[in-house]
Structure formats: structure tokens, C-alpha cells
Design a protein around this motif. Structure first.
Motif, PDB file in Angstrom:
ATOM      1  N   UNK A 100    -123.051-130.418  32.466  1.00 21.99           N
ATOM      2  CA  UNK A 100    -123.518-131.106  33.672  1.00 21.99           C
ATOM      3  C   UNK A 100    -124.002-130.120  34.739  1.00 21.99           C
ATOM      4  N   UNK A 101    -123.247-129.043  34.944  1.00 23.05           N
ATOM      5  CA  UNK A 101    -123.470-128.178  36.103  1.00 23.05           C
ATOM      6  C   UNK A 101    -124.475-127.065  35.871  1.00 23.05           C
ATOM      7  N   UNK A 102    -124.496-126.513  34.676  1.00 27.86           N
ATOM      8  CA  UNK A 102    -125.265-125.292  34.463  1.00 27.86           C
ATOM      9  C   UNK A 102    -126.753-125.561  34.315  1.00 27.86           C
ATOM     10  N   UNK A 103    -127.592-124.872  35.079  1.00 25.94           N
ATOM     11  CA  UNK A 103    -129.026-124.951  34.826  1.00 25.94           C
ATOM     12  C   UNK A 103    -129.340-124.293  33.482  1.00 25.94           C
ATOM     13  N   UNK A 104    -130.350-124.777  32.817  1.00 26.23           N
ATOM     14  CA  UNK A 104    -130.677-124.241  31.502  1.00 26.23           C
ATOM     15  C   UNK A 104    -131.246-122.829  31.631  1.00 26.23           C
ATOM     16  N   UNK A 105    -130.835-121.970  30.699  1.00 26.89           N
ATOM     17  CA  UNK A 105    -131.361-120.606  30.537  1.00 26.89           C
ATOM     18  C   UNK A 105    -131.077-119.690  31.720  1.00 26.89           C
ATOM     19  N   UNK A 106    -129.968-119.915  32.395  1.00 28.69           N
ATOM     20  CA  UNK A 106    -129.538-119.050  33.491  1.00 28.69           C
ATOM     21  C   UNK A 106    -128.175-118.478  33.138  1.00 28.69           C
ATOM     22  N   UNK A 107    -128.116-117.166  32.943  1.00 29.23           N
ATOM     23  CA  UNK A 107    -126.885-116.531  32.467  1.00 29.23           C
ATOM     24  C   UNK A 107    -125.796-116.550  33.538  1.00 29.23           C
ATOM     25  N   UNK A 108    -124.580-116.874  33.112  1.00 30.52           N
ATOM     26  CA  UNK A 108    -123.388-116.809  33.963  1.00 30.52           C
ATOM     27  C   UNK A 108    -122.283-116.138  33.151  1.00 30.52           C
ATOM     28  N   UNK A 139    -115.896-122.169  38.783  1.00 31.73           N
ATOM     29  CA  UNK A 139    -117.120-122.953  38.627  1.00 31.73           C
ATOM     30  C   UNK A 139    -117.777-123.188  39.983  1.00 31.73           C
ATOM     31  N   UNK A 140    -116.982-123.572  40.980  1.00 36.67           N
ATOM     32  CA  UNK A 140    -117.525-123.764  42.328  1.00 36.67           C
ATOM     33  C   UNK A 140    -118.166-122.468  42.841  1.00 36.67           C
ATOM     34  N   UNK A 141    -117.491-121.351  42.629  1.00 32.51           N
ATOM     35  CA  UNK A 141    -118.024-120.064  43.086  1.00 32.51           C
ATOM     36  C   UNK A 141    -119.357-119.756  42.407  1.00 32.51           C
ATOM     37  N   UNK A 142    -119.425-119.982  41.100  1.00 31.34           N
ATOM     38  CA  UNK A 142    -120.661-119.695  40.365  1.00 31.34           C
ATOM     39  C   UNK A 142    -121.803-120.614  40.795  1.00 31.34           C
ATOM     40  N   UNK A 143    -121.451-121.808  41.247  1.00 25.11           N
ATOM     41  CA  UNK A 143    -122.473-122.749  41.696  1.00 25.11           C
ATOM     42  C   UNK A 143    -122.794-122.593  43.182  1.00 25.11           C
ATOM     43  N   UNK A 144    -122.268-121.529  43.810  1.00 28.03           N
ATOM     44  CA  UNK A 144    -122.651-121.201  45.177  1.00 28.03           C
ATOM     45  C   UNK A 144    -121.767-121.760  46.260  1.00 28.03           C
ATOM     46  N   UNK A 145    -120.521-122.185  45.898  1.00 24.86           N
ATOM     47  CA  UNK A 145    -119.641-122.738  46.922  1.00 24.86           C
ATOM     48  C   UNK A 145    -118.216-122.245  46.694  1.00 24.86           C
ATOM     49  N   UNK A 146    -117.982-120.961  46.926  1.00 27.19           N
ATOM     50  CA  UNK A 146    -116.646-120.390  46.772  1.00 27.19           C
ATOM     51  C   UNK A 146    -115.756-120.818  47.934  1.00 27.19           C
ATOM     52  N   UNK A 215    -119.165-133.295  46.673  1.00 28.67           N
ATOM     53  CA  UNK A 215    -120.040-133.160  47.842  1.00 28.67           C
ATOM     54  C   UNK A 215    -121.073-132.049  47.703  1.00 28.67           C
ATOM     55  N   UNK A 216    -120.726-131.000  46.980  1.00 29.19           N
ATOM     56  CA  UNK A 216    -121.663-129.877  46.845  1.00 29.19           C
ATOM     57  C   UNK A 216    -122.424-129.945  45.518  1.00 29.19           C
ATOM     58  N   UNK A 217    -121.695-129.870  44.422  1.00 23.26           N
ATOM     59  CA  UNK A 217    -122.359-129.797  43.121  1.00 23.26           C
ATOM     60  C   UNK A 217    -123.089-131.092  42.788  1.00 23.26           C
ATOM     61  N   UNK A 218    -122.365-132.227  42.860  1.00 16.73           N
ATOM     62  CA  UNK A 218    -122.970-133.495  42.464  1.00 16.73           C
ATOM     63  C   UNK A 218    -124.035-133.959  43.451  1.00 16.73           C
ATOM     64  N   UNK A 219    -123.721-133.907  44.749  1.00 15.74           N
ATOM     65  CA  UNK A 219    -124.631-134.462  45.758  1.00 15.74           C
ATOM     66  C   UNK A 219    -125.811-133.550  46.051  1.00 15.74           C
ATOM     67  N   UNK A 220    -125.576-132.234  46.127  1.00 11.89           N
ATOM     68  CA  UNK A 220    -126.608-131.330  46.592  1.00 11.89           C
ATOM     69  C   UNK A 220    -127.394-130.639  45.478  1.00 11.89           C
ATOM     70  N   UNK A 221    -126.796-130.473  44.307  1.00  9.35           N
ATOM     71  CA  UNK A 221    -127.449-129.700  43.252  1.00  9.35           C
ATOM     72  C   UNK A 221    -127.898-130.590  42.093  1.00  9.35           C
ATOM     73  N   UNK A 222    -126.951-131.329  41.511  1.00  8.80           N
ATOM     74  CA  UNK A 222    -127.276-132.086  40.294  1.00  8.80           C
ATOM     75  C   UNK A 222    -127.907-133.432  40.611  1.00  8.80           C
TER      76      UNK A 222
END
Length: 243
Positions: A100-108, A139-146, A215-222
């Protein structure tokens, strides 16, 4: 265009009569999708379950094409998951959230390492809920919200931290919160790596991380709700905690 890596199988879906489309999380190439010819056969079904560790090769004529996988199983995690309802819910939650969270072809690579370590703990139910909480924070940290729980966002104090700002993810003391205290989230000690970490406290901490996932991952990114598998895992941990 081709590469080879290890990876965690996240999802599969049928493609035609005999093929599968695999979604695989790799350390070097991130989340990758490709077609596996013959993957839908009964012979291969047992080795192509979510959470399986695979040795994969990906090839495509052009880099932006879906490409095709060849995949050799390294180890399955399904046996450990099927032995315990909490483990099965955990495996489902982790693979669903990564897909759900990871953009395709972006290494983490750091998140990959933590995910692999977490899934390898599936047979150790005493350790797993706390390890999962740590993974969600990563996961939150990797998605930009530590979450920043080191000091009070208002006073700078490092003692007496009791609340979390639902907007910034910063820790706050009750004194610093003042009249706003009832609008903030609780800060259970386990979120700061303190205390005995009972399941009831881990549930409380997961409600905090869940707020930011929503609030961050679901609402703002995905742009769509979190996978239902996460709430199913929460229910299992609540049941174990007796709540």
C-alpha cells in the motif's frame, strides 16, 4: 534491462490462465511488479505465498515496462504464520502495508532490512507486537513523517513527556500543553522505548502511530484508506491484551 536481487513477496494476482503478477519488495530496487510465467500452477502455489523470501530476476525490454520475473524460493514464512492467529494477522498487515505505502521502483534498504527482520520473528509471539510497533514507526519515518519524542515541542524539556501533537508528531509535557492537553494524543512509555511494554500499552501506542498513518500516509500520500489487515492485527493484539 535486467537485474537480480532477493525480495519479500507482498501480493500475487492471476494473469491469464497460468501466470501471476507478483509484487515484490527488494532492498536494491524497491517495490517491483512483474509477470511470472507458470506461477499459477499448483506446483508453485506453496512457494508463492505473501511473506515468502525469493531470489528474483527481473527483465524487460524497456525500463518503464512491467517486465517479467523468474523467481526461486529461498524460504517460506507461511508455516510460522499459520501456527498462530496473531502471526498470521501480522504477516498480512506487514505485506499489505508495504504494498500500500511504497511507491514502485523506489529503494528503501533500511525499511527492507527492518521488514525482513520483523517477518523472521513471526514464530516468536512474545516479541512480535513490540517489534511490529517499532516497524510501524520506521515505516512512518521512511514515508517522511518521523515521530520526534526526544523533547517537549513547547518547553524543550526531556522529562515528563506525556503527550504527542497530532499535527506534528512532537512530544509535549502536560505543563507545555496547558489548556490544549485534551486535544493531544497520549504518549505511552513504550513509544519512547521505556517500561515493560505490555500488550495493552502497545495497543495504545499503535493507536498513536495509526493516527499518523491515517492522517499523513493515507490522506496526504496514498489517497485511500489503510488496508483492513492493519485493523485486523490491532484486534488480535487487543484480544491478547484482554481488551
Amino acid at each position: 534491462m535486467d537485474w537480480r536481487d532477493t525480495g519479500i513477496l507482498l501480493t500475487t494476482r492471476k494473469h491469464g490462465e497460468t501466470a501471476l503478477i507478483l509484487d515484490v519488495f527488494t532492498p536494491g530496487y524497491g517495490r517491483q511488479t512483474g509477470v511470472l510465467r507458470g506461477g499459477a500452477s499448483r506446483k508453485r502455489a506453496a512457494s508463492l505465498q505473501p511473506g515468502a523470501q525469493l531470489d528474483v530476476t527481473w527483465r524487460a525490454r524497456l525500463d518503464d515496462h512491467m517486465g517479467a520475473f523468474t523467481a526461486e524460493p529461498q524460504r517460506s514464512r507461511m508455516a510460522a504464520a499459520l501456527a498462530d492467529r496473531l502471526a498470521l494477522a501480522g504477516l498480512s498487515a506487514v505485506t499489505a502495508l508495504l504494498a500500500y505505502a511504497l511507491p514502485e521502483r523506489e529503494a528503501h534498504p533500511t525499511l527492507y532490512r527492518h521488514s525482513e527482520q520483523l517477518l523472521d520473528l513471526l514464530g516468536q509471539p512474545a516479541l512480535w507486537p513490540l517489534a511490529y510497533l517499532r516497524w510501524e514507526m520506521r515505516l512512518l519515518e521512511e514515508m517522511g513523517f518521523a515521530l520526534d519524542l526526544s523533547s517537549c515541542a513547547v518547553t524543550g524539556a526531556t522529562e515528563g513527556l506525556a503527550l504527542v501533537s497530532p499535527r506534528t508528531g512532537r512530544a509535549v509535557t502536560r505543563e507545555g500543553a496547558g489548556d490544549w492537553a485534551d486535544r493531544l494524543l497520549p504518549l505511552p512509555p513504550v513509544l519512547r522505548g521505556e517500561g515493560a511494554a505490555p500488550d495493552s500499552e502497545i495497543v495504545e501506542a499503535l493507536m498513536v502511530t495509526g493516527h499518523f498513518l491515517t492522517d499523513h500516509l493515507a490522506a496526504e500520500i496514498v489517497g485511500r484508506p489503510l488496508p483492513a489487515a492493519r485493523e485486523a492485527l490491532m484486534d488480535r493484539i487487543r484480544a491478547r491484551a484482554g481488551g
